[in-house]
Scaffold this active site. Structure first.
Site, mmCIF file in Angstrom:
data_model
loop_
_atom_site.group_PDB
_atom_site.id
_atom_site.type_symbol
_atom_site.label_atom_id
_atom_site.label_comp_id
_atom_site.label_asym_id
_atom_site.label_seq_id
_atom_site.Cartn_x
_atom_site.Cartn_y
_atom_site.Cartn_z
ATOM 1 N N GLU A 68 9.227 -3.906 10.710
ATOM 2 C CA GLU A 68 9.638 -2.650 10.088
ATOM 3 C C GLU A 68 10.211 -1.697 11.125
ATOM 4 O O GLU A 68 9.541 -1.352 12.113
ATOM 5 C CB GLU A 68 8.428 -1.999 9.388
ATOM 6 C CG GLU A 68 8.812 -0.726 8.643
ATOM 7 C CD GLU A 68 7.676 -0.172 7.790
ATOM 8 O OE1 GLU A 68 6.560 -0.714 7.838
ATOM 9 O OE2 GLU A 68 7.920 0.823 7.090
ATOM 10 N N ASP B 181 -1.214 -6.154 -0.228
ATOM 11 C CA ASP B 181 -1.551 -5.481 1.034
ATOM 12 C C ASP B 181 -3.047 -5.205 1.124
ATOM 13 O O ASP B 181 -3.660 -4.775 0.138
ATOM 14 C CB ASP B 181 -0.839 -4.115 1.086
ATOM 15 C CG ASP B 181 0.273 -4.066 2.096
ATOM 16 O OD1 ASP B 181 0.314 -4.922 3.003
ATOM 17 O OD2 ASP B 181 1.110 -3.150 1.983
ATOM 18 N N GLU C 276 -1.479 -5.088 8.434
ATOM 19 C CA GLU C 276 -0.632 -4.389 9.390
ATOM 20 C C GLU C 276 -1.215 -4.433 10.799
ATOM 21 O O GLU C 276 -2.431 -4.369 10.974
ATOM 22 C CB GLU C 276 -0.472 -2.922 8.963
ATOM 23 C CG GLU C 276 0.325 -2.771 7.689
ATOM 24 C CD GLU C 276 0.604 -1.323 7.347
ATOM 25 O OE1 GLU C 276 0.182 -0.419 8.100
ATOM 26 O OE2 GLU C 276 1.258 -1.091 6.315
ATOM 27 N N ASP D 48 0.827 -1.207 0.000
ATOM 28 C CA ASP D 48 0.000 0.000 0.000
ATOM 29 C C ASP D 48 0.866 1.263 0.000
ATOM 30 O O ASP D 48 0.364 2.380 -0.101
ATOM 31 C CB ASP D 48 -1.006 -0.006 1.159
ATOM 32 C CG ASP D 48 -0.349 -0.047 2.525
ATOM 33 O OD1 ASP D 48 0.893 -0.121 2.600
ATOM 34 O OD2 ASP D 48 -1.091 -0.014 3.531
ATOM 35 N N SER D 49 2.194 1.081 0.059
ATOM 36 C CA SER D 49 3.098 2.216 -0.141
ATOM 37 C C SER D 49 2.931 2.789 -1.550
ATOM 38 O O SER D 49 3.414 3.891 -1.828
ATOM 39 C CB SER D 49 4.554 1.806 0.101
ATOM 40 O OG SER D 49 4.885 0.655 -0.658
ATOM 41 N N LYS E 229 -1.169 -9.384 2.994
ATOM 42 C CA LYS E 229 -0.452 -8.872 4.175
ATOM 43 C C LYS E 229 -1.362 -7.878 4.862
ATOM 44 O O LYS E 229 -2.064 -7.112 4.198
ATOM 45 C CB LYS E 229 0.854 -8.198 3.762
ATOM 46 C CG LYS E 229 1.615 -7.567 4.940
ATOM 47 C CD LYS E 229 3.037 -7.169 4.569
ATOM 48 C CE LYS E 229 3.129 -5.839 3.858
ATOM 49 N NZ LYS E 229 2.604 -4.689 4.622
#
Ligand code: KIV
Length: 186
Positions: free
Chosen positions: A146, A64, A96, A25-26, A94
């Site tokens: 991270e 993501d 978070e 999602d970056s 993925k």
């Protein structure tokens, strides 16, 4: 694990025998010039996922879950994960965070038959008191760490049975994440 958002990068990763290709999602910042990951939508992520899936045939493809598409309930999380696989043509997802609701969501997605990577530490979506062991217990097959101090990473990598994938987390991980395409493109 290397991030890709589009077809050309995905083809490049394929040729370089990258193990895991993450559609992160970056993309919100890197491709769309937003300040954070928050604005990117599921529909936008699905476009990126499909483009990457067309280019990368060899790596495991991980998409993501974008912010706002899995926090409300386990049902919402499973629905979104299913769309990432069916419409985005990813192999796994993925998500978070390590808060109790994220652990429940990860477990529900795993129980729906979808492979999950956890992601804790400096997560752009929220800062949490993460619990990698809980993510392992929930059935995640790997966890991204991270910006976690190297000694903490070393302890987690030893304690966990699943692989750790570090990004700015020192050398003591099972694998490393490279986030931006120009890190690997010639
Ligand atoms: O979106 C992304 O690129 C990520 C990496 C930082 C792991 O989540």
């Amino acid at each position: 694990m290397v991030t890709a958002y589009d077809y050309p990068s995905a083809v490049h990763h394929d040729m370089k025998a990258i193990d895991i290709c993450l559609v992160g999602d970056s993309a919100s910042m890197v491709v769309h010039d937003h300040d954070t990951t928050l604005p990117i939508t599921l529909d936008e992520m699905l476009v990126h996922c499909r483009a990457v899936a067309r280019g990368a045939k060899t790596p495991l493809l991980v998409g993501d879950l974008p912010f706002g598409t899995y926090e409300c309930s386990s049902n919402q999380a499973v629905d979104t994960a299913v769309r990432i696989l069916k419409e985005g043509q990813m192999d796994a997802i993925k998500l978070e965070g390590g808060s109790p609701s994220r652990i429940v969501a990860a477990k529900a997605i795993v129980e729906a038959g979808i492979a999950v990577i956890g992601h804790v530490g400096l997560t752009p979506q929220e800062l949490v008191d993460e619990t990698t062991l809980d993510l392992q217990e929930a059935g995640c097959f790997a966890v991204v760490l991270e910006c976690v101090p190297a000694p903490v990473t070393a302890t987690a990598t030893t304690a966990l049975q699943i692989p750790t994938i570090g990004i700015g987390a020192g050398p003591n991980c099972s694998g490393q994440q490279i986030s931006h395409n120009h890190d690997v493109l010639p």
